[in-house]
Design an enzyme around this catalytic site. Sequence first.
Site, short mmCIF file in Angstrom:
data_model
loop_
_atom_site.label_atom_id
_atom_site.label_comp_id
_atom_site.label_asym_id
_atom_site.label_seq_id
_atom_site.Cartn_x
_atom_site.Cartn_y
_atom_site.Cartn_z
CB CYS A 3 -0.91 -0.02 1.23
SG CYS A 3 -1.77 1.54 1.51
CB CYS A 6 1.01 1.17 4.46
SG CYS A 6 -0.63 0.82 5.14
CG ASP A 29 -2.44 14.71 -4.07
OD1 ASP A 29 -3.42 14.03 -3.72
OD2 ASP A 29 -1.86 14.54 -5.17
CG HIS A 45 -4.36 -0.66 5.05
ND1 HIS A 45 -3.83 0.00 3.96
CD2 HIS A 45 -5.34 -1.44 4.56
CE1 HIS A 45 -4.45 -0.38 2.87
NE2 HIS A 45 -5.39 -1.27 3.20
CG ASN A 86 -12.09 10.90 -4.71
OD1 ASN A 86 -13.10 11.57 -4.88
ND2 ASN A 86 -10.88 11.35 -5.00
N GLY A 92 -13.51 7.42 -8.31
CA GLY A 92 -12.14 7.77 -8.68
C GLY A 92 -11.11 7.45 -7.60
CG HIS A 97 -4.19 3.85 3.67
ND1 HIS A 97 -3.19 3.12 4.29
CD2 HIS A 97 -4.61 4.76 4.58
CE1 HIS A 97 -3.00 3.58 5.53
NE2 HIS A 97 -3.86 4.58 5.73
CG HIS A 99 -6.89 9.25 0.71
ND1 HIS A 99 -6.99 7.95 0.24
CD2 HIS A 99 -7.12 10.04 -0.35
CE1 HIS A 99 -7.26 7.99 -1.05
NE2 HIS A 99 -7.36 9.24 -1.44
CG HIS A 101 -8.26 14.33 -1.75
ND1 HIS A 101 -7.27 14.32 -2.70
CD2 HIS A 101 -8.80 13.08 -1.76
CE1 HIS A 101 -7.21 13.12 -3.28
NE2 HIS A 101 -8.13 12.36 -2.73
P1 5GP Z 1 -7.77 9.16 -4.59
O1 5GP Z 1 -8.14 9.29 -6.04
O2 5GP Z 1 -7.47 7.73 -4.19
O3 5GP Z 1 -8.75 9.84 -3.69
O4 5GP Z 1 -6.46 10.03 -4.43
C1 5GP Z 1 -5.19 9.51 -4.33
C2 5GP Z 1 -4.26 10.73 -4.31
O5 5GP Z 1 -2.99 10.29 -3.91
C3 5GP Z 1 -4.12 11.42 -5.68
O6 5GP Z 1 -4.54 12.77 -5.57
C4 5GP Z 1 -2.62 11.29 -5.97
O7 5GP Z 1 -2.08 12.46 -6.55
C5 5GP Z 1 -2.02 11.03 -4.61
N1 5GP Z 1 -0.83 10.19 -4.64
C6 5GP Z 1 -0.69 8.98 -5.27
N2 5GP Z 1 0.54 8.50 -5.08
C7 5GP Z 1 1.19 9.40 -4.31
C8 5GP Z 1 2.52 9.44 -3.77
O8 5GP Z 1 3.35 8.54 -3.96
N3 5GP Z 1 2.84 10.53 -3.01
C9 5GP Z 1 1.96 11.54 -2.78
N4 5GP Z 1 2.38 12.57 -2.03
N5 5GP Z 1 0.70 11.53 -3.27
C10 5GP Z 1 0.33 10.47 -4.02
ZN ZN Z 2 -2.33 1.36 3.69
#
Ligand code: 5GP
Ligand code: ZN
Length: 115
Positions: A3, A6, A29, A45, A86, A92, A97, A99, A101
């Site tokens: 993950c 994680c 992000d 997690h 999301n 999307g 994991h 989170h 935004h």
């Molecule tokens: P989701 O679409 O799952 O809500 O958002 C995942 C977010 O994680 C995306 O906005 C993406 O830019 C961010 N993200 C994905 N991989 C990484 C990473 O390795 N480092 C950071 N800082 N953000 C990440």
């Molecule tokens: Zn995780």
Amino acid sequence: MDCIFCKIISGEIPSEKVYENDTVFAFKDIRPVAPEHILVVPKKHIANIEEISLEDSKVLSDLFMAVKEIASARKLNDKGYRLILNNGKAAGQEVFHLHLHVIGGKDSLGPMISR
Ligand code: 5GP
Ligand code: ZN
């Protein structure tokens, strides 16, 4: 467990950390959509809403308390900011994991949902 978040929490993958306590970790992000785009994640997690249980009540409230502290420390609280979660593929969700935004730093962030 394979993950990304994680690994970010453990430091195996580097990130720009903005906040940490016993249960919550927050970082910038990598693909920001606004001047301030911070991801706030539980250290535990939990894939998404479907995986939460009553046992996670404290972790979930800790998540929101962390948002409040981050918003205040970064002066997002006076103008306001958006929280996005999301949940699931159709929404999307890319990283499974849980989170939040935290998106701010602009007066207008556009419509809530594009139709
Ligand atoms: P989701 O679409 O799952 O809500 O958002 C995942 C977010 O994680 C995306 O906005 C993406 O830019 C961010 N993200 C994905 N991989 C990484 C990473 O390795 N480092 C950071 N800082 N953000 C990440
Ligand atoms: Zn995780």
